[in-house]
Design a protein around this motif. Sequence first.
Motif, PDB file in Angstrom:
ATOM      1  N   ASN A  15       4.086  70.155   6.998  1.00 54.20           N
ATOM      2  CA  ASN A  15       5.322  70.705   7.562  1.00 54.20           C
ATOM      3  C   ASN A  15       5.077  71.416   8.893  1.00 54.20           C
ATOM      4  OD1 ASN A  15       8.110  71.706   7.581  1.00 54.20           O
ATOM      5  ND2 ASN A  15       7.146  73.678   7.200  1.00 54.20           N
ATOM      6  N   ASP A  16       5.927  71.151   9.874  1.00 50.26           N
ATOM      7  CA  ASP A  16       5.873  71.855  11.162  1.00 50.26           C
ATOM      8  C   ASP A  16       7.161  72.615  11.460  1.00 50.26           C
ATOM      9  OD1 ASP A  16       3.255  71.053  11.927  1.00 50.26           O
ATOM     10  OD2 ASP A  16       4.029  69.077  12.479  1.00 50.26           O
ATOM     11  N   GLU A  17       8.092  72.614  10.526  1.00 49.03           N
ATOM     12  CA  GLU A  17       9.362  73.315  10.713  1.00 49.03           C
ATOM     13  C   GLU A  17       9.186  74.797  10.381  1.00 49.03           C
ATOM     14  OE1 GLU A  17      11.605  71.648  12.087  1.00 49.03           O
ATOM     15  OE2 GLU A  17      11.313  69.577  11.494  1.00 49.03           O
ATOM     16  N   PHE A  18       9.846  75.666  11.126  1.00 48.56           N
ATOM     17  CA  PHE A  18       9.811  77.095  10.802  1.00 48.56           C
ATOM     18  C   PHE A  18      10.304  77.307   9.379  1.00 48.56           C
ATOM     19  CE2 PHE A  18      11.904  81.252  10.531  1.00 48.56           C
ATOM     20  CZ  PHE A  18      10.835  82.082  10.849  1.00 48.56           C
ATOM     21  N   ARG A  19      11.416  76.679   9.021  1.00 52.81           N
ATOM     22  CA  ARG A  19      11.961  76.774   7.664  1.00 52.81           C
ATOM     23  C   ARG A  19      12.588  75.443   7.279  1.00 52.81           C
ATOM     24  NH1 ARG A  19      15.647  80.826   8.122  1.00 52.81           N
ATOM     25  NH2 ARG A  19      14.110  82.364   7.506  1.00 52.81           N
ATOM     26  N   LYS A  20      12.264  75.003   6.075  1.00 52.02           N
ATOM     27  CA  LYS A  20      12.833  73.754   5.558  1.00 52.02           C
ATOM     28  C   LYS A  20      13.083  73.926   4.067  1.00 52.02           C
ATOM     29  CE  LYS A  20      11.961  68.804   5.264  1.00 52.02           C
ATOM     30  NZ  LYS A  20      11.014  67.733   5.616  1.00 52.02           N
ATOM     31  N   VAL A  21      14.348  73.976   3.677  1.00 50.11           N
ATOM     32  CA  VAL A  21      14.708  74.124   2.272  1.00 50.11           C
ATOM     33  C   VAL A  21      14.533  72.771   1.582  1.00 50.11           C
ATOM     34  CG1 VAL A  21      16.540  74.684   0.643  1.00 50.11           C
ATOM     35  CG2 VAL A  21      16.311  76.013   2.760  1.00 50.11           C
ATOM     36  N   LEU A  22      13.650  72.733   0.584  1.00 52.25           N
ATOM     37  CA  LEU A  22      13.372  71.489  -0.132  1.00 52.25           C
ATOM     38  C   LEU A  22      14.264  71.281  -1.342  1.00 52.25           C
ATOM     39  CD1 LEU A  22       9.477  71.342  -0.289  1.00 52.25           C
ATOM     40  CD2 LEU A  22      11.002  70.101   1.236  1.00 52.25           C
ATOM     41  N   TYR A  23      14.473  72.341  -2.096  1.00 48.35           N
ATOM     42  CA  TYR A  23      15.198  72.179  -3.357  1.00 48.35           C
ATOM     43  C   TYR A  23      15.850  73.507  -3.730  1.00 48.35           C
ATOM     44  CZ  TYR A  23      16.251  70.749  -8.131  1.00 48.35           C
ATOM     45  OH  TYR A  23      16.900  70.423  -9.285  1.00 48.35           O
ATOM     46  N   THR A  24      17.098  73.410  -4.184  1.00 52.41           N
ATOM     47  CA  THR A  24      17.843  74.593  -4.599  1.00 52.41           C
ATOM     48  C   THR A  24      18.363  74.382  -6.014  1.00 52.41           C
ATOM     49  OG1 THR A  24      18.523  74.968  -2.312  1.00 52.41           O
ATOM     50  CG2 THR A  24      19.743  76.137  -4.018  1.00 52.41           C
ATOM     51  N   ALA A  25      17.910  75.236  -6.912  1.00 52.45           N
ATOM     52  CA  ALA A  25      18.416  75.260  -8.285  1.00 52.45           C
ATOM     53  C   ALA A  25      19.378  76.437  -8.404  1.00 52.45           C
ATOM     54  CB  ALA A  25      17.256  75.398  -9.268  1.00 52.45           C
ATOM     55  N   SER A 121      23.632  81.822  11.051  1.00 48.22           N
ATOM     56  CA  SER A 121      23.997  82.846  10.073  1.00 48.22           C
ATOM     57  C   SER A 121      24.169  82.260   8.675  1.00 48.22           C
ATOM     58  CB  SER A 121      25.284  83.558  10.513  1.00 48.22           C
ATOM     59  OG  SER A 121      26.335  82.623  10.573  1.00 48.22           O
ATOM     60  N   GLU A 122      23.567  81.107   8.438  1.00 48.94           N
ATOM     61  CA  GLU A 122      23.720  80.451   7.140  1.00 48.94           C
ATOM     62  C   GLU A 122      23.128  81.301   6.027  1.00 48.94           C
ATOM     63  OE1 GLU A 122      21.081  79.091   5.037  1.00 48.94           O
ATOM     64  OE2 GLU A 122      19.680  80.032   6.379  1.00 48.94           O
ATOM     65  N   HIS A 123      23.746  81.215   4.867  1.00 53.58           N
ATOM     66  CA  HIS A 123      23.244  81.840   3.653  1.00 53.58           C
ATOM     67  C   HIS A 123      23.632  80.939   2.492  1.00 53.58           C
ATOM     68  CE1 HIS A 123      21.736  85.573   5.281  1.00 53.58           C
ATOM     69  NE2 HIS A 123      22.807  85.630   6.035  1.00 53.58           N
ATOM     70  N   PHE A 124      23.003  81.137   1.370  1.00 51.75           N
ATOM     71  CA  PHE A 124      23.292  80.321   0.197  1.00 51.75           C
ATOM     72  C   PHE A 124      24.785  80.350  -0.098  1.00 51.75           C
ATOM     73  CE2 PHE A 124      23.340  79.891  -4.557  1.00 51.75           C
ATOM     74  CZ  PHE A 124      23.085  78.535  -4.572  1.00 51.75           C
ATOM     75  N   ASP A 125      25.351  79.156  -0.248  1.00 52.95           N
ATOM     76  CA  ASP A 125      26.786  79.017  -0.461  1.00 52.95           C
ATOM     77  C   ASP A 125      27.148  78.620  -1.890  1.00 52.95           C
ATOM     78  OD1 ASP A 125      25.892  76.417  -0.510  1.00 52.95           O
ATOM     79  OD2 ASP A 125      27.015  75.780   1.271  1.00 52.95           O
ATOM     80  N   GLY A 126      26.168  78.674  -2.784  1.00 48.42           N
ATOM     81  CA  GLY A 126      26.424  78.345  -4.174  1.00 48.42           C
ATOM     82  C   GLY A 126      26.182  76.882  -4.519  1.00 48.42           C
ATOM     83  N   LYS A 127      25.951  76.033  -3.513  1.00 46.84           N
ATOM     84  CA  LYS A 127      25.729  74.610  -3.760  1.00 46.84           C
ATOM     85  C   LYS A 127      24.237  74.337  -3.990  1.00 46.84           C
ATOM     86  CE  LYS A 127      29.730  73.291  -1.071  1.00 46.84           C
ATOM     87  NZ  LYS A 127      30.217  72.671   0.146  1.00 46.84           N
ATOM     88  N   THR A 128      23.933  73.678  -5.084  1.00 43.42           N
ATOM     89  CA  THR A 128      22.559  73.359  -5.424  1.00 43.42           C
ATOM     90  C   THR A 128      22.221  71.916  -5.028  1.00 43.42           C
ATOM     91  OG1 THR A 128      23.176  72.672  -7.653  1.00 43.42           O
ATOM     92  CG2 THR A 128      22.574  74.994  -7.348  1.00 43.42           C
ATOM     93  N   THR A 129      20.958  71.546  -5.124  1.00 44.30           N
ATOM     94  CA  THR A 129      20.520  70.216  -4.749  1.00 44.30           C
ATOM     95  C   THR A 129      21.150  69.154  -5.639  1.00 44.30           C
ATOM     96  OG1 THR A 129      18.434  71.112  -3.939  1.00 44.30           O
ATOM     97  CG2 THR A 129      18.494  68.744  -4.417  1.00 44.30           C
ATOM     98  N   GLU A 130      21.245  69.448  -6.937  1.00 40.62           N
ATOM     99  CA  GLU A 130      21.816  68.472  -7.885  1.00 40.62           C
ATOM    100  C   GLU A 130      23.132  68.976  -8.447  1.00 40.62           C
ATOM    101  OE1 GLU A 130      18.871  66.718 -10.570  1.00 40.62           O
ATOM    102  OE2 GLU A 130      17.452  68.033  -9.576  1.00 40.62           O
TER     103      GLU A 130
END
Length: 130
Positions: A15-25, A121-130
């Motif tokens: 990974n070379d990204e500062f931040r990369k969200v892979l999976y959200t449960a 200004s993104e923050h968790f919006d309640g939507k998960t990966t699945e």
Amino acid sequence: MKGFVEDIEGLATRNDEFRKVLYTAKSCQLVLMALKPQEEIGAEVHQLDQFFRVEEGSGEAVLDGVRTTIRAGFAVLVPAGTKHNIINTGAAALKLYTLYAPPNHRDRVVHHTRADAEADSEHFDGKTTE
């Protein structure tokens, strides 16, 4: 397939990204991070628990003002309410992954640089990966 099963060490070191969200449960989130030499996450406080695992490079973890040298193989657990920062003190990229419990970022968000992350200004919006 439900869940996430992959080679996290390989993903983190490539990974070379500062931040990369892979999976959200529902209750936790897996995120890759890469800090350039002398770059830092930036001091912050979350009202959630956070775990870091360093896969490559070296730096410092700062928890409530206490500085600890970290390198590949180190884990850092940040309890909710703790002021913290991760700083790359080395000459190469600091590659790591982090778990937020509960999630902190919008699912699948990618910030190429720290400046991109700070401008969003993104923050968790309640939507998960699945």
